[in-house]
Motif scaffolding. Structure first.
Motif, PDB file in Angstrom:
ATOM      1  N   ILE A   1       0.975  -1.135  -0.070  1.00  0.00           N
ATOM      2  CA  ILE A   1       0.149   0.158  -0.081  1.00  0.00           C
ATOM      3  C   ILE A   1       0.970   1.184   0.037  1.00  0.00           C
ATOM      4  N   LEU A   2       2.142   1.101   0.865  1.00  0.00           N
ATOM      5  CA  LEU A   2       3.135   2.270   0.753  1.00  0.00           C
ATOM      6  C   LEU A   2       3.337   2.651  -0.651  1.00  0.00           C
ATOM      7  N   ALA A   3       3.873   1.601  -1.434  1.00  0.00           N
ATOM      8  CA  ALA A   3       4.201   1.617  -2.735  1.00  0.00           C
ATOM      9  C   ALA A   3       3.105   2.492  -3.574  1.00  0.00           C
ATOM     10  N   ALA A   4       1.832   2.191  -3.580  1.00  0.00           N
ATOM     11  CA  ALA A   4       0.842   2.559  -4.241  1.00  0.00           C
ATOM     12  C   ALA A   4       0.625   3.910  -3.809  1.00  0.00           C
ATOM     13  N   TYR A   5       0.790   4.236  -2.537  1.00  0.00           N
ATOM     14  CA  TYR A   5       0.507   5.649  -2.167  1.00  0.00           C
ATOM     15  C   TYR A   5       1.632   6.655  -2.924  1.00  0.00           C
ATOM     16  N   LEU A   6       2.807   5.939  -2.986  1.00  0.00           N
ATOM     17  CA  LEU A   6       3.948   6.933  -3.563  1.00  0.00           C
ATOM     18  C   LEU A   6       3.781   7.251  -4.902  1.00  0.00           C
ATOM     19  N   ALA A   7       3.199   5.955  -5.695  1.00  0.00           N
ATOM     20  CA  ALA A   7       2.938   5.963  -7.035  1.00  0.00           C
ATOM     21  C   ALA A   7       1.858   7.267  -7.181  1.00  0.00           C
ATOM     22  N   TRP A   8       0.839   7.090  -6.346  1.00  0.00           N
ATOM     23  CA  TRP A   8      -0.061   7.918  -6.403  1.00  0.00           C
ATOM     24  C   TRP A   8       0.148   9.647  -6.156  1.00  0.00           C
ATOM     25  N   TYR A   9       1.061   9.570  -5.190  1.00  0.00           N
ATOM     26  CA  TYR A   9       1.526  10.831  -4.757  1.00  0.00           C
ATOM     27  C   TYR A   9       2.274  11.574  -5.843  1.00  0.00           C
ATOM     28  N   ALA A  10       3.307  10.870  -6.195  1.00  0.00           N
ATOM     29  CA  ALA A  10       4.084  11.343  -7.477  1.00  0.00           C
ATOM     30  C   ALA A  10       3.047  11.739  -8.565  1.00  0.00           C
ATOM     31  N   HIS A  11       2.110  10.827  -8.823  1.00  0.00           N
ATOM     32  CA  HIS A  11       1.352  11.100 -10.145  1.00  0.00           C
ATOM     33  C   HIS A  11       0.700  12.534  -9.709  1.00  0.00           C
ATOM     34  N   ARG A  12       0.140  12.594  -8.353  1.00  0.00           N
ATOM     35  CA  ARG A  12      -0.744  14.074  -8.195  1.00  0.00           C
ATOM     36  C   ARG A  12       0.260  15.049  -8.196  1.00  0.00           C
ATOM     37  N   GLU A  13       1.604  14.916  -7.692  1.00  0.00           N
ATOM     38  CA  GLU A  13       2.272  16.134  -7.517  1.00  0.00           C
ATOM     39  C   GLU A  13       3.006  16.497  -9.032  1.00  0.00           C
ATOM     40  N   THR A  14       3.405  15.528  -9.771  1.00  0.00           N
ATOM     41  CA  THR A  14       4.187  15.958 -11.040  1.00  0.00           C
ATOM     42  C   THR A  14       3.755  15.316 -12.174  1.00  0.00           C
ATOM     43  N   GLY A  15       2.451  14.529 -12.028  1.00  0.00           N
ATOM     44  CA  GLY A  15       1.557  14.205 -13.203  1.00  0.00           C
ATOM     45  C   GLY A  15       2.604  12.954 -13.969  1.00  0.00           C
ATOM     46  N   VAL A  16       3.525  12.494 -13.437  1.00  0.00           N
ATOM     47  CA  VAL A  16       4.458  11.400 -14.078  1.00  0.00           C
ATOM     48  C   VAL A  16       3.431  10.109 -13.852  1.00  0.00           C
TER      49      VAL A  16
ATOM     50  N   PHE B   1      -1.613  11.470   4.666  1.00  0.00           N
ATOM     51  CA  PHE B   1      -2.609  11.578   3.439  1.00  0.00           C
ATOM     52  C   PHE B   1      -4.040  11.436   3.899  1.00  0.00           C
ATOM     53  N   SER B   2      -4.471  11.276   5.096  1.00  0.00           N
ATOM     54  CA  SER B   2      -5.807  11.139   5.608  1.00  0.00           C
ATOM     55  C   SER B   2      -6.185   9.773   5.276  1.00  0.00           C
ATOM     56  N   GLY B   3      -7.430   9.420   5.694  1.00  0.00           N
ATOM     57  CA  GLY B   3      -8.035   8.112   5.477  1.00  0.00           C
ATOM     58  C   GLY B   3      -9.032   8.090   4.217  1.00  0.00           C
ATOM     59  N   THR B   4      -8.774   9.421   3.492  1.00  0.00           N
ATOM     60  CA  THR B   4      -9.611   9.391   2.297  1.00  0.00           C
ATOM     61  C   THR B   4      -9.345   8.340   1.229  1.00  0.00           C
ATOM     62  N   GLN B   5     -10.142   7.638   0.530  1.00  0.00           N
ATOM     63  CA  GLN B   5     -10.134   6.884  -0.625  1.00  0.00           C
ATOM     64  C   GLN B   5      -9.232   7.610  -1.785  1.00  0.00           C
ATOM     65  N   ARG B   6      -8.228   6.947  -2.307  1.00  0.00           N
ATOM     66  CA  ARG B   6      -7.482   7.907  -3.306  1.00  0.00           C
ATOM     67  C   ARG B   6      -7.693   6.944  -4.628  1.00  0.00           C
ATOM     68  N   ARG B   7      -7.555   7.332  -5.821  1.00  0.00           N
ATOM     69  CA  ARG B   7      -7.499   6.697  -7.080  1.00  0.00           C
ATOM     70  C   ARG B   7      -6.758   7.620  -8.052  1.00  0.00           C
ATOM     71  N   ILE B   8      -5.749   6.914  -8.791  1.00  0.00           N
ATOM     72  CA  ILE B   8      -4.822   7.517  -9.845  1.00  0.00           C
ATOM     73  C   ILE B   8      -5.962   7.566 -11.080  1.00  0.00           C
ATOM     74  N   ARG B   9      -6.196   8.850 -11.723  1.00  0.00           N
ATOM     75  CA  ARG B   9      -6.875   8.955 -13.242  1.00  0.00           C
ATOM     76  C   ARG B   9      -5.824   9.028 -14.073  1.00  0.00           C
ATOM     77  N   LEU B  10      -5.769   8.179 -14.960  1.00  0.00           N
ATOM     78  CA  LEU B  10      -4.635   8.062 -15.955  1.00  0.00           C
ATOM     79  C   LEU B  10      -5.547   8.231 -17.547  1.00  0.00           C
TER      80      LEU B  10
ATOM     81  N   THR C   1      -8.750   1.651  -5.764  1.00  0.00           N
ATOM     82  CA  THR C   1      -8.972   2.658  -4.876  1.00  0.00           C
ATOM     83  C   THR C   1      -8.074   2.203  -3.777  1.00  0.00           C
ATOM     84  N   ILE C   2      -7.326   3.264  -3.304  1.00  0.00           N
ATOM     85  CA  ILE C   2      -6.418   3.013  -1.888  1.00  0.00           C
ATOM     86  C   ILE C   2      -6.765   3.796  -0.846  1.00  0.00           C
ATOM     87  N   TYR C   3      -6.692   3.191   0.429  1.00  0.00           N
ATOM     88  CA  TYR C   3      -6.644   3.977   1.678  1.00  0.00           C
ATOM     89  C   TYR C   3      -5.817   3.284   2.574  1.00  0.00           C
TER      90      TYR C   3
END
Lengths: 295, 374
Positions: A47-62, A118-127, A216-218
């Motif tokens: 889940i940590l790796a998934a969050y890192l991927a999500w965060y990197a995508h949100r911040e930089t769009g990679v 990142f709070s307990g909110t559910q997150r999802r990467i939109r590609l 969706t990750i949390y």
């Protein structure tokens, strides 16, 4: 009775899911092989790796796949550090039991910190390819699921080749088979065990990135994963990589097929039914010895 | 020599009795001293933790099998009590005991499967037990209320809230006393000896004729029943059940943490751990409220306990006292093989100079069955 095409669709999805399960279970099997450790925190790292991927995508769009370049080495180092700094310091007599608690505590810390950051909110990467799907003999398969499966397959294949055809793999297999004997022929088993642990954690980085593509990750999602993964390694026979892979495929497929008739939650109970059945009938696992140390 | 080593034991016994009486006095007078109902609820929460971790310690402490899934038995006890009251229309406390009996029966097949494997697999099974219960109780909403929750009617409808808390405080205290007493009795029995033999070396215990499997299963069921009683009482007190909280791996982990922290080989170990962890949890929830930082604290504490004092606070403290005093406790595992050898060498040196065939030691005491290796 569901139609044939629906069944076929389920089979395809089940195989794709089973591939991901197989990769993650292989990691768990590695830890058990090199250290006799049941790594509860494996899915927390996932889940940590998934969050890192999500965060990197949100911040930089990679693209999330690019984060692999960072997370795989990072997780490898974390795994080596965890083995050298924490697990080797436990008393050998109680290592297995205490390592469960220790890795459990690592999982709690990761979950707590993820929730804090990142709070307990559910997150999802939109590609832009999130909703794309392919037609495959009448079955519709999302592209992201195929990519996830491709990642898992590539990682498993890489792991296999590394274990089979490199000097390091040979040393690692020797360490898993018989640690003292391996040390006697000049293998630095402590170092090799550390690398083996790191390798296991690196598979969590790949799996987590694959997961981030279409889930969706949390923070507390790792509990959802740990049960099935643990069930797979027990059914497959603790320590046996082929056993884990076969069990992962079989159970992933069954789960997918059961979802046709049952709700998602009920379908998930198949893992626990299989787990208890295995223990009642064949405690050493179905596809390998209890301590099957083959790779 | 014997005279000197007996004296601290006597004072130790007095100290222990005094501490026990003082503890009972504090526990009994706590409700009248608690400044507000909130403190009283903290006291109840801690007592609940203490009963749970003492119940856990029937398996963990005696046999060394670490179950992370005892939360499942607590949750089942709570839900069974609640459902028996609401759907079965049984009186609250009848329902509580029927529920505990039901959970004990359910624990037999679970233990049958789980205890066939040792170490790692057992822990995995115990985790799976909680997860499967969570799935079932969430999905079977028509019967269990699912995520909407299950409201358990209060057993004493006429009472004020504070009176309600006070009654439950004493109920939990009584249950704790019962659990401690049961643990103490087993600890001194032949049954308990067999269980501890399993902890030290299961294969040897088995080869010496201990019915290890039966022993493990019996103590597992006893442990499950006490855990269910604690869960059921909690259900009656709290009055609102939610699968996510009732079947959480976290609650099982807290039981382990508390027992390990205090010391699993000691009667009061889990109780001490419950006071420390329970208070710490309440404090961190009060301070950090909605953030998940209490998870981080619990995780770090568990890690520290596992790494640095896996035997718990009580053994660590007694070892420290013994070192200061210059006396040491002797029991099976507290001595290393090297220490045992030293002790034996010392004894041999004692006896050898004029070793008599009649088994009498030079100081005139009979040597009993003690063997002197030549």
């Amino acid at each position: 009775m569901p139609s044939a095409s629906l069944v076929f669709q389920s089979i395809v999805l089940g195989v794709l899911l089973g591939g991901l399960y197989a990769l993650l279970a292989a990691g768990l099997t590695l830890y058990f092989g090199v250290m006799r450790v049941v790594m509860i925190a494996h899915s927390a790292f996932l889940i940590l790796a998934a969050y890192l991927a999500w965060y990197a995508h949100r911040e930089t769009g990679v693209d999330p796949l690019l984060t692999l370049l960072v997370t795989v080495p990072l997780f490898f180092v974390a795994g080596v550090a965890m083995q050298r700094l924490l697990l080797t310091r436990l008393r050998p007599a109680t290592l297995t039991m205490m390592s469960v608690l220790l890795t459990f505590s690592v999982a709690l810390v990761i979950e707590g910190l993820l929730g804090y950051a990142f709070s307990g909110t559910q997150r999802r990467i939109r590609l832009n390819y999130s909703s794309a799907s392919l037609e495959f003999f009448g079955a519709r398969v999302a592209v992201v699921k195929l990519i996830a499966f491709g990642l898992a397959a590539a990682a498993l294949l890489g792991l296999y080749l590394l274990m089979r055809h490199s000097r390091f793999g040979q040393a690692l297999r020797a360490t898993i088979q018989h640690r003292e004997a391996a040390a006697l022929v000049g293998i630095d088993t402590d170092r090799i065990a550390g690398y083996g642990f790191g390798l296991g954690l690196a598979t969590a980085a790949v799996g987590g990135t694959a997961l981030s593509l279409d889930s969706t990750i949390y923070p507390s999602l790792h509990w959802h994963w740990i049960g099935p993964l643990m069930a797979i390694i027990v059914v497959g026979g603790l320590g046996s990589v082929p056993g884990a892979a076969i069990a992962a495929m079989a159970l992933g497929l069954t789960q997918s097929l059961l979802q046709l008739e049952l709700s998602t939650t009920w379908a998930q109970t198949v893992f626990y039914v299989a787990l208890f059945a295995t223990l009642a009938v064949r405690p050493q696992g179905f596809f390998g010895g209890r301590l099957a140390q083959r790779f | 020599m014997p005279r000197d080593s007996e004296r601290p034991r006597h004072t130790g016994r007095f100290l222990r009795l005094g501490a026990l009486l003082a503890g009972i006095a504090v526990a009994l007078s706590f409700p009248s001293m608690a400044p507000s109902p909130y403190e009283l609820t903290v006291g109840i929460a801690i007592l609940n933790f203490a009963v749970l971790s003492t119940s856990w310690n029937f398996v963990g402490g005696f046999t060394g099998y670490i179950s992370l899934g005892h939360g499942a038995f607590a949750g089942l006890g709570a839900y069974a009590t609640g459902l028996l009251v609401t759907k079965g229309e049984l009186p609250s406390f009848v329902a509580l005991f029927v529920a505990a009996a039901l959970v004990a029966v359910l624990a037999i097949p679970v233990g049958y499967a789980a205890l066939r494997v040792r170490g790692a697999s057992f822990v995995i099974v115990s985790i799976a037990l909680v997860l499967i219960m969570l799935l079932v109780f969430q999905s079977w909403a028509s019967f269990t209320g699912g995520s909407r929750g299950l409201v358990v009617p209060r057993p004493f409808p006429g009472k004020l809230r504070s009176e309600h808390h006070e009654i439950f405080y004493f109920l939990f205290l009584g249950l704790l006393a019962l659990a401690l007493l049961a643990w103490w009795i087993i600890d001194r029995s032949r049954f308990g000896m067999g269980l501890k033999a399993i902890r030290e070396d299961e294969d040897k215990a088995q080869s010496l004729g201990t019915p290890t499997y039966t022993y493990k299963l019996v103590v597992f069921v006893v442990s499950a029943a006490f855990t269910a009683l604690a869960g059921g009482l909690y259900g009656l007190w709290f009055g609102d059940l939610d699968p996510v909280f009732q079947f959480s791996i976290l609650s099982g982990a807290y039981m382990v943490l508390m027992a390990l922290l205090g010391g699993v080989r000691h009667l009061y170990g889990p109780l001490l751990g419950a006071v420390i962890v329970g208070y710490g949890l309440e404090y961190s929830k009060l301070e950090y409220g909605d953030t998940p930082l209490h998870l981080v604290f619990a995780g770090l504490l568990l890690g520290v306990v596992v790494m640095f004092m896996p035997d718990g606070v009580i053994p660590a403290a007694t070892a420290l006292i013994a070192r200061v005093r210059g006396t040491g406790e002797t029991s099976i595992r507290e001595l290393t093989a090297a220490e045992l050898r030293d002790e034996r060498d010392e004894r041999e040196a004692d006896v050898r100079p004029d070793h008599r065939p009649d088994g009498k030691r030079p100081d005139g005491k009979r040597d009993g069955k003690r063997e002197v290796r030549q």
